[in-house]
Design a protein around this motif. Structure first.
Motif, PDB file in Angstrom:
ATOM      1  N   MET A 290       9.150  14.010  10.851  1.00 53.67           N
ATOM      2  CA  MET A 290       8.969  13.180  12.348  1.00 53.67           C
ATOM      3  C   MET A 290       7.651  11.859  11.510  1.00 53.67           C
ATOM      4  O   MET A 290       7.879  10.730  12.553  1.00 53.67           O
ATOM      5  CB  MET A 290       7.938  14.540  12.675  1.00 53.67           C
ATOM      6  N   SER A 291       6.739  12.348  11.253  1.00 58.24           N
ATOM      7  CA  SER A 291       5.897  11.428  10.668  1.00 58.24           C
ATOM      8  C   SER A 291       6.100  10.042  10.012  1.00 58.24           C
ATOM      9  O   SER A 291       6.271   9.299  10.480  1.00 58.24           O
ATOM     10  CB  SER A 291       4.985  11.994   9.459  1.00 58.24           C
TER      11      SER A 291
ATOM     12  N   ALA B  37       9.226   3.899  13.278  1.00 65.21           N
ATOM     13  CA  ALA B  37       9.423   3.272  14.818  1.00 65.21           C
ATOM     14  C   ALA B  37       8.535   2.712  14.926  1.00 65.21           C
ATOM     15  O   ALA B  37       8.389   1.310  15.791  1.00 65.21           O
ATOM     16  CB  ALA B  37       9.992   4.296  15.702  1.00 65.21           C
ATOM     17  N   LEU B  38       7.179   2.689  14.535  1.00 66.56           N
ATOM     18  CA  LEU B  38       6.358   2.015  14.737  1.00 66.56           C
ATOM     19  C   LEU B  38       5.884   1.083  13.989  1.00 66.56           C
ATOM     20  O   LEU B  38       5.109  -0.008  15.034  1.00 66.56           O
ATOM     21  CB  LEU B  38       4.671   2.299  14.865  1.00 66.56           C
ATOM     22  N   ALA B  39       6.744   0.695  13.310  1.00 66.38           N
ATOM     23  CA  ALA B  39       6.501  -0.836  12.562  1.00 66.38           C
ATOM     24  C   ALA B  39       7.133  -1.488  13.068  1.00 66.38           C
ATOM     25  O   ALA B  39       7.155  -2.575  12.505  1.00 66.38           O
ATOM     26  CB  ALA B  39       6.774  -0.962  11.032  1.00 66.38           C
ATOM     27  N   VAL B  40       8.246  -1.436  13.216  1.00 64.54           N
ATOM     28  CA  VAL B  40       9.621  -1.690  13.506  1.00 64.54           C
ATOM     29  C   VAL B  40       9.653  -2.117  15.264  1.00 64.54           C
ATOM     30  O   VAL B  40       9.080  -3.465  16.025  1.00 64.54           O
ATOM     31  CB  VAL B  40      10.930  -1.111  14.615  1.00 64.54           C
TER      32      VAL B  40
ATOM     33  N   LEU C  62       5.921   7.036  20.073  1.00 67.26           N
ATOM     34  CA  LEU C  62       4.736   7.661  20.928  1.00 67.26           C
ATOM     35  C   LEU C  62       5.303   9.703  20.837  1.00 67.26           C
ATOM     36  O   LEU C  62       4.342  10.351  21.014  1.00 67.26           O
ATOM     37  CB  LEU C  62       4.789   7.342  21.949  1.00 67.26           C
ATOM     38  N   MET C  63       6.593   9.825  20.751  1.00 66.24           N
ATOM     39  CA  MET C  63       7.284  10.747  21.234  1.00 66.24           C
ATOM     40  C   MET C  63       7.103  11.535  19.760  1.00 66.24           C
ATOM     41  O   MET C  63       6.446  12.984  19.343  1.00 66.24           O
ATOM     42  CB  MET C  63       8.741  10.734  21.437  1.00 66.24           C
ATOM     43  N   ALA C  64       6.446  11.066  18.519  1.00 69.44           N
ATOM     44  CA  ALA C  64       7.182  11.696  17.600  1.00 69.44           C
ATOM     45  C   ALA C  64       4.886  11.894  17.222  1.00 69.44           C
ATOM     46  O   ALA C  64       4.851  12.888  16.606  1.00 69.44           O
ATOM     47  CB  ALA C  64       7.542  10.527  15.513  1.00 69.44           C
ATOM     48  N   ALA C  65       4.460  11.144  17.894  1.00 70.50           N
ATOM     49  CA  ALA C  65       3.496  11.288  17.485  1.00 70.50           C
ATOM     50  C   ALA C  65       2.856  12.778  17.979  1.00 70.50           C
ATOM     51  O   ALA C  65       1.615  13.537  17.547  1.00 70.50           O
ATOM     52  CB  ALA C  65       2.401  10.076  17.935  1.00 70.50           C
ATOM     53  N   ALA C  66       3.151  12.811  19.389  1.00 68.04           N
ATOM     54  CA  ALA C  66       3.169  13.618  20.404  1.00 68.04           C
ATOM     55  C   ALA C  66       3.744  14.938  19.475  1.00 68.04           C
ATOM     56  O   ALA C  66       2.685  15.914  19.682  1.00 68.04           O
ATOM     57  CB  ALA C  66       2.993  13.484  21.761  1.00 68.04           C
ATOM     58  N   TRP C  67       4.563  15.153  19.378  1.00 71.72           N
ATOM     59  CA  TRP C  67       5.747  16.804  18.560  1.00 71.72           C
ATOM     60  C   TRP C  67       4.096  16.751  17.034  1.00 71.72           C
ATOM     61  O   TRP C  67       3.885  18.239  17.471  1.00 71.72           O
ATOM     62  CB  TRP C  67       6.914  16.158  17.934  1.00 71.72           C
TER      63      TRP C  67
ATOM     64  N   VAL D 154      13.016  19.358  19.537  1.00 68.03           N
ATOM     65  CA  VAL D 154      12.276  17.503  19.209  1.00 68.03           C
ATOM     66  C   VAL D 154      12.548  17.291  18.247  1.00 68.03           C
ATOM     67  O   VAL D 154      13.238  15.786  17.732  1.00 68.03           O
ATOM     68  CB  VAL D 154      10.783  17.724  19.198  1.00 68.03           C
ATOM     69  N   PRO D 155      12.685  18.172  16.513  1.00 65.83           N
ATOM     70  CA  PRO D 155      13.289  17.370  15.836  1.00 65.83           C
ATOM     71  C   PRO D 155      15.368  16.964  15.671  1.00 65.83           C
ATOM     72  O   PRO D 155      15.726  16.135  15.037  1.00 65.83           O
ATOM     73  CB  PRO D 155      13.170  18.120  14.407  1.00 65.83           C
TER      74      PRO D 155
END
Length: 642
Positions: free
Chosen positions: A217-218, A224-227, A241-246, A389-390
């Motif tokens: 997820m990281s 995703a953040l780079a995109v 943001l979802m990956a960061a929260a999870w 979530v994964p």
């Protein structure tokens, strides 16, 4: 209405591919539900399915012998005490910080080897557990915040070697922390080899899978953040943001930041647990094109209200808050799932079908957890909600991958378009260069032409004027010689007038013929005025491209000079006029006078023959008309070619 099923079902597919796509979508969703049911409900525990079933037993009955404040929990339990019989799993009441003592009576399992060492496996229990066997201390409690991790992972406890058949008294003392789910699950007792394998498999199935998911997820979140940063893509930002929260929640569950106070650690743990649902909902909204602001504001209001309640409520009710809020979010996700399925069936998208199947898995896993938390279902050794979530990330990742491929295709198309544009610009630059070069050559020719005109005017013209003046002042000068010099001077001026008129092809308003006619008027006006003849002038602007070259303009000038010369010599006119007209059938230049006209028999001569020849050379038509009185000399030109 949201659930407008009648209209939804009425929109039948129109092509075989759409029908197969809809069937595949429904099949994926049904398979996802079946997989969750089989995996979570029907599959046995990692411990129950290993080794000889008679070499181990599951302890489901215990006696709750002591409860009280935590300060009184330091001494060993009494050798015998009355208590209350409870059935496991058992949950302690939420209240003040205190302890509870569970007592078991152990007998060696019938199938266990008499010389084999025995052990315990506790799938779930509260924090700060202390274990005694027959009054002998087997396990010390962990420090306060680190002890909270006990409730998130199974524990393997080796019993002393040489343990007889029994009975033996097993005491487990647990801390009941406000805000933590305190209690004890059923305990496995038996052969240590089998229990070690099963207990470690149970631990590894949760811990190792969670660690791997955190790494996955990281990585996906960073991509995703780079995109999102490079492409300014809002869906990629929601995914990040979802990956960061999870990841932040599961890093707490893996034991990071255990230096925090117990109350702070528990507050962060519960607060981060449902946080990944917010960007998930917004991600789905963006993917299916939900643009109504009221829906986004409603979701934000729901989360804001829930966290406002969380901030002011007592810590003891936070597990209940997490359960109720999780149930509300599951209802929201069910509505969202309906929209996604309807969108997928209408647009025949396989990737959204995969995302729907992942969302079904996530909803079902979490719904089972909520049902167990509300004690609607019995507790089990393991839970699969950490897979939710994964699985969603895989579905969302498929959508993001499609989006990334689309971006790459757009980049490739942009590169091709840029390459084509560069090629066009190079061609245009080469063409412009040739035009500039040709323009430079034309400018050089024009400059040379102007120089020749100046030299002829200042040299030959001045000499002819001087010769004419000298002859006129001489009493013995021949009149015919003076006339010849004057004619040569007029011819020179005519040629210079033609050469001095420049046709600028880049000027849309260029009209060299009108300019040449203006010079002719300037030359003739003093002559007609000296003869007492009124000289009229009425001209229209002539079209672009009319008489393009000097030769044709010189021919026109000769025809007009001959016409005006005839007026001066023969017409005895008092008024003469030059007019130009631009009509739909052509361009007309006319010289008209009010003189005596001409006799039909005398209409032929060298001058008129020359006029006709010059007119034909220009591609025009010459018409000479006796007006009685007066004469009209009319030249009709066709429209210039484009």
């Amino acid at each position: 209405m949201i659930f407008n099923l009648e209209r939804w079902l009425a929109s039948s597919p129109t092509t075989p591919s759409e029908r197969w796509s809809r069937l595949a979508t429904l099949g994926l969703i049904a398979l996802a539900v079946l997989l969750v049911v089989v995996w979570s409900v029907l599959t046995p525990s990692e411990i129950a399915e290993r080794g000889d079933a008679q070499a181990r037993v599951q302890l489901r009955e215990a006696v709750l012998t002591e409860t009280g404040p935590l300060e009184a929990a330091h001494s060993a339990p009494a050798s015998f005490a009355d208590g209350v019989s409870v059935r496991l799993p058992h949950r302690l009441d939420q209240g003040e910080l205190r302890y509870a003592n569970y007592r078991f009576t152990l007998q060696r399992p019938l199938g266990a080897d008499a010389n084999a060492p025995l052990a315990l496996c506790v799938p779930r229990w509260s924090s700060g557990a202390t274990v005694w066997l027959d009054g002998q201390l087997l396990r010390q409690p962990a420090p306060a915040t680190a002890g909270l991790l006990d409730m998130l992972r199974p524990e393997f406890i080796m019993l002393p070697p040489g343990l007889g058949d029994g009975p033996h008294l097993l005491d487990i003392r647990l801390r009941a922390v406000p805000g933590a789910i305190s209690g004890l699950s059923p305990i496995w007792f038996g052969d240590s080899t089998q229990l070690r394998e099963g207990c470690w498999a149970l631990l590894a199935g949760q811990r190792d899978f969670t660690v791997g998911n955190v790494y996955l997820m990281s990585f996906m979140g960073l991509v995703a953040l780079a995109v999102a940063i490079v492409k300014r893509d809002i869906m990629a930002l929601y995914f990040a943001l979802m990956a960061a929260a999870w990841c932040s929640h599961h890093l707490f569950a893996l034991g990071l930041w255990t230096s925090l106070k117990e109350s702070t650690w528990l507050a962060v743990f519960y607060a981060t647990r449902p946080l990944a649902a917010l960007p998930l909902v917004f991600f789905a909204f963006s993917n299916i094109g939900v643009t109504r602001p009221v829906l986004r504001r409603s979701v934000l209001l729901l989360f804001g209200l829930a966290y406002a309640i969380f901030a002011v409520m007592p810590a003891v009710y936070r597990p209940l808050w997490a359960t109720i809020f999780g149930l509300i979010l599951l209802l929201v996700l069910l509505v969202l799932l309906f929209w996604l399925v309807r969108y997928c069936l209408q647009h025949t998208s396989v990737l959204i079908a995969i995302f729907c199947a992942a969302l079904v898995l996530a909803i079902t896993f979490n719904l089972l957890d909520v049902a167990r938390a509300l004690e609607w279902l019995p507790r089990v050794d393991r839970t699969h909600s950490f897979l939710a979530v994964p699985m969603l990330a895989l579905g969302m990742g498929a959508l993001m991958l499609e989006r990334l491929v689309r971006y790459m295709g757009a980049e490739e198309r942009s590169a091709i378009a840029l390459r084509d544009e560069v090629a066009r610009q190079r061609t245009k630059m080469a063409r412009d260069y040739q035009e500039i070069k040709a323009q430079s050559e034309r400018i050089a020719v024009l400059e040379e032409r102007k120089r020749i005109v100046r030299d002829m005017h200042d040299g030959l013209g001045t000499q002819l004027v001087s010769a004419s003046a000298l002859l006129r002042s001489s009493p013995v000068a021949s009149a015919s010689l003076v006339s010849v010099i004057d004619a040569a001077l007029l011819e020179l001026r005519s040629v210079l007038d033609v050469l001095s008129v420049v046709d600028d092809s880049n000027d849309p308003d260029a009209d060299p013929v009108s300019l040449l006619l203006g010079k002719l008027r300037h030359r003739l006006a003093p002559i007609f005025r000296a003869q007492g003849i009124e000289f009229g002038w009425q001209t229209d602007p002539l079209p672009r491209g009319f008489l393009k070259n000097d030769r044709m303009r010189l021919q026109l000038l000769r025809v007009l000079q001959e016409a005006f010369a005839n007026v001066l010599k023969h017409s005895q006119a008092r008024h003469v006029e030059l007019s130009t007209q631009v009509r739909s059938d052509g361009i007309v230049l006319e010289v008209r006078d009010d003189g005596t006209g001409f006799e039909e028999g005398r209409a032929a001569g060298h001058g008129l023959d020359n006029m006709r020849q010059r007119t034909r050379a220009m591609g025009a038509d010459l018409q000479i008309t006796n007006l009685q009185p007066g004469t009209s000399v009319k030249l009709t030109f066709p429209w210039p070619s484009r």
